[in-house]
Design a protein around this motif. Sequence first.
Motif, mmCIF file in Angstrom:
data_model
loop_
_atom_site.group_PDB
_atom_site.id
_atom_site.type_symbol
_atom_site.label_atom_id
_atom_site.label_comp_id
_atom_site.label_asym_id
_atom_site.label_seq_id
_atom_site.Cartn_x
_atom_site.Cartn_y
_atom_site.Cartn_z
ATOM 1 N N ARG A 117 20.765 15.556 -0.125
ATOM 2 C CA ARG A 117 20.559 14.745 1.081
ATOM 3 C C ARG A 117 19.380 15.270 1.898
ATOM 4 O O ARG A 117 18.500 14.500 2.303
ATOM 5 N N ASP A 118 19.356 16.565 2.113
ATOM 6 C CA ASP A 118 18.299 17.130 2.963
ATOM 7 C C ASP A 118 16.925 17.042 2.300
ATOM 8 O O ASP A 118 15.904 16.949 2.991
ATOM 9 N N ARG A 119 16.904 17.060 0.972
ATOM 10 C CA ARG A 119 15.623 16.973 0.272
ATOM 11 C C ARG A 119 14.945 15.636 0.511
ATOM 12 O O ARG A 119 13.718 15.560 0.659
ATOM 13 N N TRP A 120 15.743 14.560 0.567
ATOM 14 C CA TRP A 120 15.168 13.218 0.609
ATOM 15 C C TRP A 120 15.237 12.536 1.974
ATOM 16 O O TRP A 120 14.404 11.685 2.273
ATOM 17 N N LEU A 121 16.245 12.880 2.776
ATOM 18 C CA LEU A 121 16.502 12.082 3.975
ATOM 19 C C LEU A 121 15.318 12.081 4.937
ATOM 20 O O LEU A 121 14.866 11.014 5.378
ATOM 21 N N GLY A 122 14.797 13.252 5.289
ATOM 22 C CA GLY A 122 13.686 13.311 6.230
ATOM 23 C C GLY A 122 12.453 12.575 5.748
ATOM 24 O O GLY A 122 11.917 11.700 6.449
ATOM 25 N N PRO A 123 11.969 12.881 4.531
ATOM 26 C CA PRO A 123 10.785 12.180 4.036
ATOM 27 C C PRO A 123 10.952 10.663 3.953
ATOM 28 O O PRO A 123 10.019 9.919 4.246
ATOM 29 N N MET A 124 12.153 10.200 3.560
ATOM 30 C CA MET A 124 12.359 8.753 3.466
ATOM 31 C C MET A 124 12.450 8.122 4.848
ATOM 32 O O MET A 124 11.885 7.054 5.099
ATOM 33 N N ALA A 125 13.172 8.763 5.772
ATOM 34 C CA ALA A 125 13.318 8.208 7.114
ATOM 35 C C ALA A 125 11.987 8.167 7.848
ATOM 36 O O ALA A 125 11.733 7.274 8.657
ATOM 37 N N GLN A 126 11.129 9.138 7.563
ATOM 38 C CA GLN A 126 9.815 9.204 8.215
ATOM 39 C C GLN A 126 8.756 8.360 7.496
ATOM 40 O O GLN A 126 7.617 8.275 7.965
ATOM 41 N N GLY A 127 9.127 7.750 6.374
ATOM 42 C CA GLY A 127 8.198 6.895 5.657
ATOM 43 C C GLY A 127 7.210 7.637 4.785
ATOM 44 O O GLY A 127 6.284 7.031 4.250
ATOM 45 N N ARG A 128 7.395 8.942 4.597
ATOM 46 C CA ARG A 128 6.494 9.689 3.726
ATOM 47 C C ARG A 128 6.825 9.490 2.253
ATOM 48 O O ARG A 128 5.981 9.705 1.378
ATOM 49 N N VAL A 129 8.071 9.098 1.976
ATOM 50 C CA VAL A 129 8.496 8.715 0.631
ATOM 51 C C VAL A 129 9.015 7.292 0.708
ATOM 52 O O VAL A 129 9.936 6.993 1.479
ATOM 53 N N LEU A 130 8.409 6.395 -0.065
ATOM 54 C CA LEU A 130 8.804 4.985 -0.072
ATOM 55 C C LEU A 130 9.733 4.731 -1.245
ATOM 56 O O LEU A 130 9.436 5.121 -2.382
ATOM 57 N N ALA A 131 10.855 4.067 -0.977
ATOM 58 C CA ALA A 131 11.855 3.806 -2.016
ATOM 59 C C ALA A 131 11.925 2.328 -2.371
ATOM 60 O O ALA A 131 11.810 1.458 -1.513
ATOM 61 N N ALA A 132 12.126 2.084 -3.651
ATOM 62 C CA ALA A 132 12.465 0.757 -4.161
ATOM 63 C C ALA A 132 13.943 0.777 -4.535
ATOM 64 O O ALA A 132 14.607 1.818 -4.478
ATOM 65 N N VAL A 133 14.468 -0.381 -4.933
ATOM 66 C CA VAL A 133 15.879 -0.449 -5.297
ATOM 67 C C VAL A 133 16.043 -1.360 -6.503
ATOM 68 O O VAL A 133 15.394 -2.410 -6.597
ATOM 69 N N ALA A 134 16.893 -0.955 -7.439
ATOM 70 C CA ALA A 134 17.195 -1.760 -8.624
ATOM 71 C C ALA A 134 18.699 -1.723 -8.840
ATOM 72 O O ALA A 134 19.217 -0.899 -9.603
ATOM 73 N N THR A 135 19.396 -2.592 -8.128
ATOM 74 C CA THR A 135 20.856 -2.617 -8.183
ATOM 75 C C THR A 135 21.436 -4.019 -8.314
ATOM 76 O O THR A 135 22.643 -4.171 -8.429
ATOM 77 N N SER A 136 20.592 -5.053 -8.284
ATOM 78 C CA SER A 136 21.123 -6.429 -8.282
ATOM 79 C C SER A 136 21.944 -6.726 -9.527
ATOM 80 O O SER A 136 22.866 -7.557 -9.496
ATOM 81 N N HIS A 137 21.640 -6.046 -10.638
ATOM 82 C CA HIS A 137 22.378 -6.275 -11.877
ATOM 83 C C HIS A 137 23.849 -5.889 -11.758
ATOM 84 O O HIS A 137 24.682 -6.333 -12.549
ATOM 85 N N LEU A 138 24.185 -5.060 -10.780
ATOM 86 C CA LEU A 138 25.574 -4.640 -10.603
ATOM 87 C C LEU A 138 26.479 -5.800 -10.203
ATOM 88 O O LEU A 138 27.704 -5.714 -10.357
#
Length: 378
Positions: A117-138
């Motif tokens: 959680r700590d590895r990713w949360l800050g960078p993602m919340a601050q926009g330094r790491v941009l995430a995509a999502v691939a879950t619609s098949h579920l």
Amino acid sequence: MTSAGPGAARPAARRLLAAPSADPVAVRTRAVADTLLAPAAAATAVTQVPRSHLDALGAAGALGTAVYRPTGLPTAAQVQREVSETIAAADGATWCVYAQHHHPLREVAACADPGTRDRWLGPMAQGRVLAAVATSHLRRPGPPAVTAVRDRGGWRLHGRLAWLTGWGLADVVLVGAVTADDRVLFALLDCAESAGLTEVREHRLWSMAATRTVSAALHGVLVPPDRLIALHPLPEWQRSDAMRRPNVNPGVFGTIAAATRCLTDAERSPEYRELGMRLTEEAAALRTTAYRLMDEVPPHEESAQRLTVRAATLEVACRAATACVAAVGGAAAASGSLPARLTADAAFHLVQAQTPESRAATGARMLAVTAAAAGERP
């Protein structure tokens, strides 16, 4: 409906979106939308969303709204909706890529492993790491499209991701898979072929074509422990997911706001200005109801009303976008024109997060509008 001549001002006529709040994230997002997204929207629509758009939104705080906690009013939910509406009204394609980021961010924020959680949360919340999502098949019936199998302390993923938006833009992608013991696994993979996402095929879309949406294969892709974000019991996840589906996506109101601004422009003829004001009033009432249901009613209640409001909002968006085409005339046929973009955006909202229930509700709304029109004929 109050009586008024074409183009006459009515008190509620222009109040579709709430009065802009003073929340700092909302203020900074409006500045990005006004100075960067909207001026470039026509060019973006016929090329692709630039990463610089997402970086600017990240710097403004817009990519962190899923975990943002303002002090006082507006509430976190209100800020997130305001930001989403603002971006969608300025540039639908950038909004589509931006919207993918929030589900991964929420899953990371809820991750049970503190180190991950700590590895990713800050960078993602601050926009330094941009995430995509691939879950619609579920959500598809039948055998799982993507499966997860245990392998030496980690997991291996097999299957095909039908929809992945932001290829070449996102840094990571949240992938959903189903395990043999009926759990949903969420893993955060690098969004690149080097991470094992292969046979990448770009979809040829006429709506949201600038979003770099692809399908990709997973042939035994390894998920090490530090990339495992969550494991949810499948029935529990399905219930939770189903409760979110009937709500209106705030981005639809952004699309409608852009369309009604087009219709009420001073250059339009009186009938289109009048139409724009009436559509604004219609959408504003739907917006009030939609957000009341989100804020005041438990998520497992009033699903039928949520679906009805969602369907009505989608139909208004399509009607407003079509009216913009007619109001602008031949120039609307140009790729990247505002009416063309709004028409494509409204059509996308029809299928975004669609379920059999929402599809049926949308059809019922369109049928009701058709029946009402037939009843008005002399």
